[in-house]
Design an enzyme around this catalytic site. Structure first.
Site, mmCIF file in Angstrom:
data_model
loop_
_atom_site.group_PDB
_atom_site.id
_atom_site.type_symbol
_atom_site.label_atom_id
_atom_site.label_comp_id
_atom_site.label_asym_id
_atom_site.label_seq_id
_atom_site.Cartn_x
_atom_site.Cartn_y
_atom_site.Cartn_z
ATOM 1 N N SER A 144 0.842 -1.186 0.000
ATOM 2 C CA SER A 144 0.000 0.000 0.000
ATOM 3 C C SER A 144 0.879 1.238 0.000
ATOM 4 C CB SER A 144 -0.900 0.034 1.240
ATOM 5 O OG SER A 144 -1.557 1.285 1.365
ATOM 6 N N TYR A 157 -2.081 -0.994 10.143
ATOM 7 C CA TYR A 157 -2.049 -1.227 8.704
ATOM 8 C C TYR A 157 -0.772 -0.648 8.104
ATOM 9 C CZ TYR A 157 -3.643 -1.059 3.814
ATOM 10 O OH TYR A 157 -3.756 -1.206 2.457
ATOM 11 N N LYS A 161 2.100 -3.119 6.452
ATOM 12 C CA LYS A 161 2.329 -2.995 5.019
ATOM 13 C C LYS A 161 3.760 -2.552 4.728
ATOM 14 C CE LYS A 161 -1.619 -4.184 3.091
ATOM 15 N NZ LYS A 161 -1.733 -5.279 2.112
#
Length: 263
Positions: A144, A157, A161
């Site tokens: 991401s 997150y 990532k």
């Protein structure tokens, strides 16, 4: 353009919806046989059957939670048992989060680590030997833009990532002697069902104009002023899987409509 993918076998996690499903269709259109992994058995089976019928390829759906060792082993075994191994691995399964560092529990940190990082580690360990026997392969990790340009509300997150991006780099140097190319993709705003679901929830009490909310997000973050489609992102994945990307090794590619702010 012949991408040299016909009769290859691809494993795609999170393959029954959104980005994973779009990648599956993009590869199937090039003649690639598929192992689709997802948690919901009915949906992943139905999508595998639909793609097989639409594109004339072989496709199998595997109901598995790849955040667990047992789930990844089921996917590895399916590739071996149904096709004699895989040539392509797309580590795509993942989901956003919402927390603060100060308040998030250890259990939540661990759950995201298992889903975003350990799933990729375990699947690479299991499928890379299959690729080596078959003469080489491609591993792509879907990370991401948040791996390098974090959003404030999802630190877990962002961190996991980022770890996936570094894992891709480390794995690439280890496997390139075996003719296995590893790369990472950092998407920006991609209009997945999760984004639509979130936008509907956030606007439910204020008139329900979720499209206007999504446009505001795009206007704020992406110079292109819109979300990308899963299909647009899938085209890039398909190219990286192909012989046309034969010199692409150990890199991270941003597909983000200009959202990434640094050079």
């Amino acid at each position: 353009m012949d991408l040299g993918l016909k009769n290859k076998v691809a494993v795609i996690t999170g393959g029954s919806v959104g980005i994973g499903l779009a990648i599956a269709e993009g590869l199937a259109a090039e003649g690639v046989d598929l192992v689709l992994a997802a948690r919901q058995a009915d949906r992943v089976t139905a999508e595998a059957e639909r793609i097989a019928g639409a594109y004339g390829v072989k496709a199998v759906g595997v109901a598995a939670d790849v955040a667990t060792a047992e789930g990844t082993q089921a996917v590895i075994a399916a590739a071996e048992d149904r096709f004699g191994g895989a040539d392509i691995l797309i580590n795509n399964a993942g989901t956003g989060s919402n927390e603060t560092v100060m308040e998030a529990s250890d259990e939540k940190w661990q759950a995201y680590w298992d889903l975003h990082v350990m799933a990729a580690v375990r699947l690479a360990r299991g499928i890379a030997p299959q690729m080596k026997r078959r003469g080489g392969g491609v591993i792509l990790n879907n990370a991401s833009i948040c791996a390098v340009q974090p959003l404030w509300y999802e630190p877990i997150y962002n961190v996991t990532k980022s770890a996936l991006m570094m894992f891709s780099k480390c794995l690439s140097t280890e496997l390139v002697p075996d003719n296995i190319r590893v790369n990472c993709v950092n998407p920006g705003l991609i209009l997945t069902p999760d984004w639509i679901k979130t936008a509907r929830q956030l606007t439910a009490q204020t008139g329900g104009d979720y499209k206007a909310y999504l446009q505001d997000v795009a206007d704020e973050h992406a110079p292109i002023k819109r979300f990308g489609t899963p299909e647009e992102l899938a085209h890039f994945f398909v190219f990286l899987c192909s012989d046309k990307a034969s010199y692409s090794v150990g890199s991270t590619y941003f597909v983000d409509g200009g959202m990434h702010k640094t050079i």
